[in-house]
Design a protein around this motif. Structure first.
Motif, PDB file in Angstrom:
ATOM      1  N   GLY A   1      29.114  70.355   1.817  1.00 33.33           N
ATOM      2  CA  GLY A   1      27.951  69.489   1.658  1.00 33.33           C
ATOM      3  C   GLY A   1      28.167  68.097   2.203  1.00 33.33           C
ATOM      4  N   ALA A   2      29.353  67.820   2.733  1.00 28.05           N
ATOM      5  CA  ALA A   2      29.628  66.506   3.332  1.00 28.05           C
ATOM      6  C   ALA A   2      28.871  66.375   4.640  1.00 28.05           C
ATOM      7  CB  ALA A   2      31.124  66.348   3.577  1.00 28.05           C
ATOM      8  N   ASP A   3      28.470  65.144   4.972  1.00 31.40           N
ATOM      9  CA  ASP A   3      27.833  64.970   6.278  1.00 31.40           C
ATOM     10  C   ASP A   3      28.900  65.148   7.368  1.00 31.40           C
ATOM     11  OD1 ASP A   3      29.084  62.420   6.978  1.00 31.40           O
ATOM     12  OD2 ASP A   3      27.723  61.479   5.567  1.00 31.40           O
ATOM     13  N   GLN A   4      28.439  65.344   8.597  1.00 32.67           N
ATOM     14  CA  GLN A   4      29.379  65.702   9.658  1.00 32.67           C
ATOM     15  C   GLN A   4      30.343  64.571   9.984  1.00 32.67           C
ATOM     16  OE1 GLN A   4      28.275  68.046  12.925  1.00 32.67           O
ATOM     17  NE2 GLN A   4      27.079  69.466  11.707  1.00 32.67           N
ATOM     18  N   ASP A   5      29.948  63.328   9.845  1.00 34.36           N
ATOM     19  CA  ASP A   5      30.868  62.215  10.091  1.00 34.36           C
ATOM     20  C   ASP A   5      32.025  62.247   9.103  1.00 34.36           C
ATOM     21  OD1 ASP A   5      29.444  61.282  12.230  1.00 34.36           O
ATOM     22  OD2 ASP A   5      28.334  59.768  11.088  1.00 34.36           O
ATOM     23  N   LYS A   6      31.708  62.534   7.842  1.00 35.93           N
ATOM     24  CA  LYS A   6      32.758  62.616   6.832  1.00 35.93           C
ATOM     25  C   LYS A   6      33.658  63.818   7.096  1.00 35.93           C
ATOM     26  CE  LYS A   6      33.576  62.580   1.829  1.00 35.93           C
ATOM     27  NZ  LYS A   6      32.950  62.528   0.488  1.00 35.93           N
ATOM     28  N   ALA A   7      33.055  64.929   7.482  1.00 33.65           N
ATOM     29  CA  ALA A   7      33.837  66.125   7.805  1.00 33.65           C
ATOM     30  C   ALA A   7      34.764  65.866   8.986  1.00 33.65           C
ATOM     31  CB  ALA A   7      32.897  67.290   8.109  1.00 33.65           C
ATOM     32  N   LEU A   8      34.259  65.177   9.999  1.00 35.83           N
ATOM     33  CA  LEU A   8      35.094  64.824  11.141  1.00 35.83           C
ATOM     34  C   LEU A   8      36.236  63.917  10.704  1.00 35.83           C
ATOM     35  CD1 LEU A   8      35.668  64.810  14.185  1.00 35.83           C
ATOM     36  CD2 LEU A   8      34.033  62.926  14.405  1.00 35.83           C
ATOM     37  N   GLY A   9      35.937  63.010   9.804  1.00 38.19           N
ATOM     38  CA  GLY A   9      36.960  62.097   9.307  1.00 38.19           C
ATOM     39  C   GLY A   9      38.111  62.824   8.635  1.00 38.19           C
ATOM     40  N   GLN A  10      37.844  63.978   7.994  1.00 43.41           N
ATOM     41  CA  GLN A  10      38.908  64.758   7.377  1.00 43.41           C
ATOM     42  C   GLN A  10      39.884  65.281   8.418  1.00 43.41           C
ATOM     43  OE1 GLN A  10      37.541  67.783   4.577  1.00 43.41           O
ATOM     44  NE2 GLN A  10      35.708  66.584   4.142  1.00 43.41           N
ATOM     45  N   LEU A  11      39.380  65.543   9.611  1.00 44.40           N
ATOM     46  CA  LEU A  11      40.244  66.045  10.674  1.00 44.40           C
ATOM     47  C   LEU A  11      40.970  64.906  11.396  1.00 44.40           C
ATOM     48  CD1 LEU A  11      37.984  68.822  12.244  1.00 44.40           C
ATOM     49  CD2 LEU A  11      39.522  68.954  10.288  1.00 44.40           C
ATOM     50  N   THR A  12      40.252  63.851  11.718  1.00 39.91           N
ATOM     51  CA  THR A  12      40.893  62.751  12.445  1.00 39.91           C
ATOM     52  C   THR A  12      41.909  62.022  11.573  1.00 39.91           C
ATOM     53  OG1 THR A  12      39.074  61.241  11.871  1.00 39.91           O
ATOM     54  CG2 THR A  12      38.919  62.408  13.980  1.00 39.91           C
ATOM     55  N   ALA A  13      41.780  62.130  10.258  1.00 41.34           N
ATOM     56  CA  ALA A  13      42.740  61.476   9.365  1.00 41.34           C
ATOM     57  C   ALA A  13      44.143  62.060   9.520  1.00 41.34           C
ATOM     58  CB  ALA A  13      42.289  61.604   7.917  1.00 41.34           C
ATOM     59  N   ARG A  14      44.257  63.276  10.010  1.00 44.00           N
ATOM     60  CA  ARG A  14      45.565  63.894  10.231  1.00 44.00           C
ATOM     61  C   ARG A  14      46.311  63.227  11.386  1.00 44.00           C
ATOM     62  NH1 ARG A  14      46.348  69.030   7.989  1.00 44.00           N
ATOM     63  NH2 ARG A  14      44.522  69.940   6.944  1.00 44.00           N
ATOM     64  N   ASN A  15      45.565  62.643  12.315  1.00 46.86           N
ATOM     65  CA  ASN A  15      46.140  62.020  13.507  1.00 46.86           C
ATOM     66  C   ASN A  15      46.439  60.556  13.200  1.00 46.86           C
ATOM     67  OD1 ASN A  15      46.564  60.747  16.011  1.00 46.86           O
ATOM     68  ND2 ASN A  15      45.071  62.037  17.067  1.00 46.86           N
ATOM     69  N   PRO A  16      47.701  60.094  13.308  1.00 40.14           N
ATOM     70  CA  PRO A  16      48.008  58.691  13.034  1.00 40.14           C
ATOM     71  C   PRO A  16      47.194  57.715  13.878  1.00 40.14           C
ATOM     72  CG  PRO A  16      50.034  59.953  13.132  1.00 40.14           C
ATOM     73  CD  PRO A  16      48.924  60.882  13.569  1.00 40.14           C
ATOM     74  N   GLN A  17      46.684  58.187  15.020  1.00 37.73           N
ATOM     75  CA  GLN A  17      45.834  57.339  15.855  1.00 37.73           C
ATOM     76  C   GLN A  17      44.391  57.317  15.367  1.00 37.73           C
ATOM     77  OE1 GLN A  17      46.532  58.963  19.799  1.00 37.73           O
ATOM     78  NE2 GLN A  17      48.314  57.636  20.106  1.00 37.73           N
ATOM     79  N   GLY A  18      44.075  58.160  14.379  1.00 38.38           N
ATOM     80  CA  GLY A  18      42.753  58.154  13.773  1.00 38.38           C
ATOM     81  C   GLY A  18      41.633  58.618  14.679  1.00 38.38           C
ATOM     82  N   ARG A  19      41.909  59.602  15.526  1.00 37.90           N
ATOM     83  CA  ARG A  19      40.892  60.039  16.483  1.00 37.90           C
ATOM     84  C   ARG A  19      41.156  61.480  16.881  1.00 37.90           C
ATOM     85  NH1 ARG A  19      42.716  60.220  21.844  1.00 37.90           N
ATOM     86  NH2 ARG A  19      44.802  59.339  22.200  1.00 37.90           N
ATOM     87  N   LEU A  20      40.191  62.070  17.581  1.00 35.55           N
ATOM     88  CA  LEU A  20      40.404  63.363  18.206  1.00 35.55           C
ATOM     89  C   LEU A  20      41.159  63.180  19.522  1.00 35.55           C
ATOM     90  CD1 LEU A  20      36.912  65.114  17.802  1.00 35.55           C
ATOM     91  CD2 LEU A  20      38.959  65.454  16.399  1.00 35.55           C
ATOM     92  N   VAL A  21      42.047  64.087  19.807  1.00 37.32           N
ATOM     93  CA  VAL A  21      42.663  64.143  21.122  1.00 37.32           C
ATOM     94  C   VAL A  21      41.581  64.531  22.134  1.00 37.32           C
ATOM     95  CG1 VAL A  21      44.406  65.330  22.519  1.00 37.32           C
ATOM     96  CG2 VAL A  21      44.873  64.806  20.109  1.00 37.32           C
TER      97      VAL A  21
END
Length: 261
Positions: free
Chosen positions: A207-227
């Protein structure tokens, strides 16, 4: 610099994402490139995009399902007839299914292995004899950080990608004296259709919006972004260079430092 001039590269899953970016990088280095995928219309559009980037007739496409040994052998034979012997193989095609382990069906499990691992096996077996005969070859398997660490809810995908890295290491030893190198590139969460599907799936399930869902993935990257696909393609292209001949059996993370610890 045309460092791969005279070489023919086959890129599976080459019509979009990392595959398309890799095809661009290899064309820029002077290689002839054949992209392989399942959808003839999408392949045709990709060829039209790539054609201006290389020399005349340096880009072609073949359709085939990498989970089918017969289809892959037919597609690779067609690629040889069009562009010549295959010197470089980029095993990029893949799929991901997200599901809790106890809800993962046998069909899901088999499909993840068929596409992500067995397809890699089929392509290598079809291309390798020509590389050995020519005394030179580059095989780069696009694995994932999921092949280096565990992730929840993608157990079948993780198992398949761990298998790809095991296959890479075994073949690197087996082929070390034959002029053929075998390496894997392990992208973290990358701006591709697979990750966009993962974001939509997280959003739908939580039920999270897509920005929040994306944030769950980018949080794994120390650079805070998608490759970016181009960043993965640059690593792949480097492993294909003549000067990279000592790189063999590696699983190279392209993940902003996610697996550094």
């Amino acid at each position: 610099m045309q460092l791969l001039e005279g070489r023919h590269a086959l890129v599976t899953g080459g019509s979009r994402g990392i595959g398309l970016a890799t095809a661009k990088s290899l064309l820029a280095l002077g290689a002839r490139v054949t992209i392989l995928g399942r959808d003839a219309a999408v392949l045709k559009a990709a060829v039209e995009t790539l054609a201006p980037l290389g020399k005349q007739d340096s880009i072609a496409s073949v359709a085939g399902d990498i989970s089918s040994q017969e289809a892959i052998h037919d597609a690779i034979n067609a690629a040889r007839k069009t562009q010549g012997s295959i010197d470089i193989l980029i095993n990029n095609a893949g799929q991901a299914v997200s599901q809790r382990f106890d809800r993962t069906t046998a069909e899901d499990w088999e499909r993840m292995l068929a596409v992500n691992l067995t397809g890699t096996f089929h392509c290598i077996q079809a291309c390798l004899p020509g590389m050995i005969q020519g005394g030179w070859g580059r095989i780069v398997n696009v694995a994932s950080t999921a092949g280096l660490v565990g992730y929840g809810y993608v157990s079948a995908y993780c198992a398949a990608k761990h298998g790809v890295i095991g296959l890479t290491r075994a073949l690197a030893i087996e082929l070390g004296g034959k002029g053929v190198t075998v390496n894997a590139v392990c992208p973290g969460y990358t701006d591709t259709d697979i990750v966009r599907d993962a974001v939509a799936n997280i959003s739908a399930k939580t039920g999270a919006d897509q920005d929040k869902a994306l944030g769950q993935l980018t949080a794994r990257n120390p650079q805070g972004r998608l490759v970016q696909p181009e960043e993965v393609a640059a690593a792949i292209a480097w492993l294909c260079l003549p000067a990279s001949s000592a790189m063999n059996g590696h699983a190279l993370p392209v993940d902003g430092g996610e697996t550094a610890g």
